[in-house]
Design an enzyme around this catalytic site. Structure first.
Site, PDB file in Angstrom:
ATOM      1  N   VAL A 122       0.847  -1.195   0.000  1.00 40.85           N
ATOM      2  CA  VAL A 122       0.000   0.000   0.000  1.00 40.85           C
ATOM      3  C   VAL A 122       0.881   1.243   0.000  1.00 40.85           C
ATOM      4  CG1 VAL A 122      -1.846   1.240   1.141  1.00 40.85           C
ATOM      5  CG2 VAL A 122      -1.761  -1.250   1.282  1.00 40.85           C
ATOM      6  N   PRO A 123       1.207   1.734  -1.168  1.00 44.62           N
ATOM      7  CA  PRO A 123       2.141   2.853  -1.311  1.00 44.62           C
ATOM      8  C   PRO A 123       1.493   4.196  -0.997  1.00 44.62           C
ATOM      9  CG  PRO A 123       1.321   2.223  -3.457  1.00 44.62           C
ATOM     10  CD  PRO A 123       0.691   1.280  -2.465  1.00 44.62           C
ATOM     11  N   CYS A 124       1.325   4.462   0.253  1.00 45.63           N
ATOM     12  CA  CYS A 124       0.623   5.680   0.636  1.00 45.63           C
ATOM     13  C   CYS A 124       1.425   6.926   0.266  1.00 45.63           C
ATOM     14  CB  CYS A 124       0.324   5.681   2.128  1.00 45.63           C
ATOM     15  SG  CYS A 124       1.764   5.477   3.171  1.00 45.63           S
ATOM     16  N   HIS A 125       2.690   6.726  -0.051  1.00 46.92           N
ATOM     17  CA  HIS A 125       3.481   7.894  -0.443  1.00 46.92           C
ATOM     18  C   HIS A 125       3.061   8.414  -1.817  1.00 46.92           C
ATOM     19  CE1 HIS A 125       5.642   4.339  -1.976  1.00 46.92           C
ATOM     20  NE2 HIS A 125       6.018   5.103  -2.982  1.00 46.92           N
ATOM     21  N   ARG A 126       2.277   7.631  -2.522  1.00 43.72           N
ATOM     22  CA  ARG A 126       1.836   8.078  -3.851  1.00 43.72           C
ATOM     23  C   ARG A 126       0.547   8.886  -3.803  1.00 43.72           C
ATOM     24  NH1 ARG A 126       2.757   2.124  -6.264  1.00 43.72           N
ATOM     25  NH2 ARG A 126       5.025   2.067  -6.077  1.00 43.72           N
TER      26      ARG A 126
END
Length: 186
Positions: A122-126
């Site tokens: 889950v790439p929340c940095h995106r």
DNA sequence: CGAGACCATCGCG
DNA sequence: CGCGATGGTCTCG
């Protein structure tokens, strides 16, 4: 040596006119809150670490989020699933995600905050703010926050930013918000 | 079970 | 360009 840390309004306007990817709204107060580095948070640009992500209903039912020591709600998994769809080197916005699940941007932010599956799957940095501003990370917003790591991760994936923390290009070289979510499999 | 607090936002004035 | 409004979720009593 000591120079003013706040960014002149004119510069901001120039930024908005030439590079602002989404809205041309004026930059908000948050811009003046740079820099974003925090001494107490170590640098981290890792985008590969893969956390174990419960996929089945059964697994999810018993999973305890180490960040909160609590189970994740159905809504939270929904948002995390959504976030997981963002391709590497692309970004989306809190608002887009909110629209996709009929929620509100703030609620999305709330889920990102407690995301235990960072940076993968889950790439929340995106996830950035609607005007292309990097926004928050690690539970904090803007300056006091630790945008440095969020930015580092995105740059590693091919995204470019201007000096004020606005994204100017994703991996493709242009900036277009990813919004092609598949909500059918949520 | 209900009320209050919270927020990594938004968009208008 | 600042500020208040707003929606939805989480938490705690």
């Amino acid at each position: 040596m000591a120079k003013a840390k706040t960014i002149p309004a004119k510069s901001l306007q120039a930024i908005q006119e030439s590079k602002a990817p989404v809205n041309k709204k004026a930059a908000r107060s948050r811009v003046g809150k740079l820099p974003d580095a925090r001494a107490d948070v170590p640098f981290d640009d890792d985008v590969a670490e893969l956390k174990i992500y419960p996929r089945t209903v059964e697994d999810r039912a018993v999973y305890i989020n180490p960040k909160t020591n609590r189970k994740l709600t159905e809504f939270q998994f929904k948002v995390l699933d959504l976030c997981a769809q963002i391709p590497k080197g692309k970004v989306t916005t809190y608002k887009k995600m909110a629209d996709a699940v009929n929620s509100s941007p703030r609620a999305i932010g709330g889920v990102m905050r407690i995301n235990p599956f960072c940076p993968q799957p889950v790439p929340c940095h995106r996830v950035v703010a609607s005007d292309g501003f990097l926004g928050g990370f690690n539970g904090q917003w803007g300056a006091g926050g630790n945008m440095r790591n969020k930015r580092a991760k995105l740059e590693k994936e091919g995204c470019k930013f201007n000096a004020d923390g606005f994204i100017v290009a994703d991996k493709s070289g242009d900036f277009n918000v990813f919004g092609d979510f598949d909500t059918s499999k949520l």
